[in-house]
Design an enzyme around this catalytic site. Structure first.
Site, PDB file in Angstrom:
ATOM      1  N   THR A 172       0.901  -1.248   0.198  1.00  0.00           N
ATOM      2  CA  THR A 172       0.040   0.161   0.085  1.00  0.00           C
ATOM      3  C   THR A 172       0.663   1.401   0.139  1.00  0.00           C
ATOM      4  O   THR A 172       2.004   1.301   0.415  1.00  0.00           O
ATOM      5  CB  THR A 172      -0.878  -0.194   1.659  1.00  0.00           C
ATOM      6  OG1 THR A 172      -1.747  -1.065   1.238  1.00  0.00           O
ATOM      7  CG2 THR A 172      -1.312   1.124   1.739  1.00  0.00           C
ATOM      8  N   ARG A 200     -14.271  -7.278   0.664  1.00  0.00           N
ATOM      9  CA  ARG A 200     -13.292  -6.924   1.945  1.00  0.00           C
ATOM     10  C   ARG A 200     -12.874  -5.432   1.880  1.00  0.00           C
ATOM     11  O   ARG A 200     -12.469  -4.935   0.847  1.00  0.00           O
ATOM     12  CB  ARG A 200     -12.177  -7.884   1.869  1.00  0.00           C
ATOM     13  CG  ARG A 200     -11.179  -7.689   3.297  1.00  0.00           C
ATOM     14  CD  ARG A 200     -10.215  -6.855   2.726  1.00  0.00           C
ATOM     15  NE  ARG A 200      -8.953  -6.887   3.857  1.00  0.00           N
ATOM     16  CZ  ARG A 200      -8.071  -5.982   3.918  1.00  0.00           C
ATOM     17  NH1 ARG A 200      -7.779  -5.015   3.078  1.00  0.00           N
ATOM     18  NH2 ARG A 200      -7.079  -6.045   4.914  1.00  0.00           N
ATOM     19  N   ASP A 203      -7.964  -1.139   6.398  1.00  0.00           N
ATOM     20  CA  ASP A 203      -7.864  -0.016   7.220  1.00  0.00           C
ATOM     21  C   ASP A 203      -7.458   1.339   6.581  1.00  0.00           C
ATOM     22  O   ASP A 203      -7.928   2.293   7.277  1.00  0.00           O
ATOM     23  CB  ASP A 203      -6.455  -0.135   8.435  1.00  0.00           C
ATOM     24  CG  ASP A 203      -5.500  -0.470   7.260  1.00  0.00           C
ATOM     25  OD1 ASP A 203      -5.358  -1.554   6.447  1.00  0.00           O
ATOM     26  OD2 ASP A 203      -4.497   0.571   7.400  1.00  0.00           O
ATOM     27  N   THR A 222       0.315   0.835   7.481  1.00  0.00           N
ATOM     28  CA  THR A 222       0.399  -0.040   6.417  1.00  0.00           C
ATOM     29  C   THR A 222       0.585  -1.218   7.007  1.00  0.00           C
ATOM     30  O   THR A 222       1.191  -1.508   8.155  1.00  0.00           O
ATOM     31  CB  THR A 222       1.371  -0.022   5.259  1.00  0.00           C
ATOM     32  OG1 THR A 222       1.340  -1.003   4.441  1.00  0.00           O
ATOM     33  CG2 THR A 222       2.694   0.704   6.058  1.00  0.00           C
ATOM     34  N   GLY A 223       0.224  -2.536   6.425  1.00  0.00           N
ATOM     35  CA  GLY A 223       0.404  -3.586   7.046  1.00  0.00           C
ATOM     36  C   GLY A 223      -1.085  -4.379   6.743  1.00  0.00           C
ATOM     37  O   GLY A 223      -1.675  -4.195   6.084  1.00  0.00           O
TER      38      GLY A 223
HETATM   39  N1  ASP Z   1      -3.213  -2.225   5.170  1.00  0.00           N
HETATM   40  C1  ASP Z   1      -3.578  -2.565   3.848  1.00  0.00           C
HETATM   41  C2  ASP Z   1      -4.917  -3.470   3.800  1.00  0.00           C
HETATM   42  O1  ASP Z   1      -5.044  -4.163   4.753  1.00  0.00           O
HETATM   43  C3  ASP Z   1      -2.496  -3.099   2.985  1.00  0.00           C
HETATM   44  C4  ASP Z   1      -1.133  -2.759   3.086  1.00  0.00           C
HETATM   45  O2  ASP Z   1      -0.831  -1.934   3.898  1.00  0.00           O
HETATM   46  O3  ASP Z   1      -0.526  -2.974   2.083  1.00  0.00           O
HETATM   47  O4  ASP Z   1      -5.893  -3.225   3.218  1.00  0.00           O
END
Ligand code: ASP
Length: 306
Positions: A172, A200, A203, A222-223
């Site tokens: 992200t 889905r 966050d 991010t995560g």
């Molecule tokens: N946080 C993002 C999500 O779960 C994914 C990401 O950070 O790459 O949609």
């Protein structure tokens, strides 16, 4: 007068097995910082955060906008959001129409009485207001989807959501900025986690979770979205910062707490304070990020080792 500053990230994750040149990732992140600082000459913190994130969405290099990963059925659906220190926020969830979901999030903030708009109706708004249309799955995302899908059965996803997401990687984009008037802003944009179940929402469109700004600090996360929503990670940084007054300690504490609760490989954060403190921390293998203030050369950190 504050000194404009831009901090960006290209996503926390393993950054392994992805068909991308990490040198190019570093260059594009530096370019994104420069875009934001250029905008700062005439624009405000919202202009800065939107143009930085739109630039990263357009690059096709990250899991956002043009480069978004695909869901289990092979579709693109994206989340994005932004917030500034004057208390304004806007976000979109599970949109498929816009090339730049962050521009639609801005429209929600500025032209509707709402904060989050989702799905088909948000897409209709994007189309009605003439936003550029998403070109459809990026060839790299399609290739990745084919290879992942052949390896990951749907049942594993449902039963072991966090573990599956950790294995699949996530990249992200996000930005935190301050403009010359001292206005802070934060934003995030994502295609979500690869092979997510259609529908889905993560966050990156939820204020307090994927991004947060007040008059002291701006944060972008991010995560694994499910863990970030449960912990309200960006808001948590702001709360710790309020209590402790040292950004590094606040950011590190949130990552430590998150790792204890959800395990490693789940969170990355960038943050910028009203005093010009810049921090990044992550419990993943890497989280490429870059920052600079006006007049400086952008610096890059968090690249994968080896
Ligand atoms: N946080 C993002 C999500 O779960 C994914 C990401 O950070 O790459 O949609």
């Amino acid at each position: 007068m504050a000194r404009p500053m831009v901090v960006v990230h290209g996503g926390a994750g393993a950054w392994r097995g992805l068909d991308v040149d990490i040198g190019v990732v570093a260059r594009v992140l530096r370019d994104a910082v420069s875009v934001g600082l250029d905008v700062a000459r005439s624009g405000d913190c919202i202009d800065m955060v939107v143009e930085v994130i739109a630039f990263l969405e357009d690059s096709g290099l990250f899991n956002a906008g043009v480069g978004s990963v695909l869901d289990y059925s092979g579709g693109v659906s994206m989340d994005a959001g932004l917030m500034d220190s004057s208390g304004r926020a806007g976000a979109v969830a599970a949109v498929t129409y816009p090339r730049n979901p962050i521009r639609l999030a801005r429209i929600v903030m500025e032209r509707t009485p709402h904060i989050i708009m989702a799905g088909v109706k948000a897409d209709e708004l994007a189309s009605r207001l003439g936003l550029e249309r998403h070109p459809g799955p990026h060839p790299r995302a399609l290739e990745r989807w084919r290879s992942l899908k052949s390896r990951v059965p749907e049942s594993a996803w449902i039963a072991k959501r966090v573990e599956a997401a950790r294995a699949l990687g996530y990249d992200t984009v996000g930005a935190v900025v301050v403009d010359s008037r001292g206005c802070l802003a934060a934003g995030s944009s994502t295609g979500g986690v690869a092979l997510k179940l259609p529908g889905r929402v993560g966050d990156s469109c939820i204020p307090g979770a994927g991004f947060y700004a007040n008059d002291r600090v701006a944060v972008s996360a991010t995560g694994i979205g499910e863990t970030i929503i449960m912990s309200m990670s960006s808001l948590r940084v702001a709360q710790f910062y309020e209590a402790i007054g040292v950004l590094r300690v606040a950011v590190e504490r949130v990552v430590e707490e998150h790792t204890r609760r959800w395990g490693p490989g789940t969170l990355g954060l960038i943050a910028l304070s009203h005093r010009g403190e810049v921090e990044a921390s992550y419990n993943t293998e890497a989280m490429p990020w870059a920052y600079a203030s006006l007049g400086e050369e952008p610096r890059v950190g968090g690249l994968p080792q080896g």
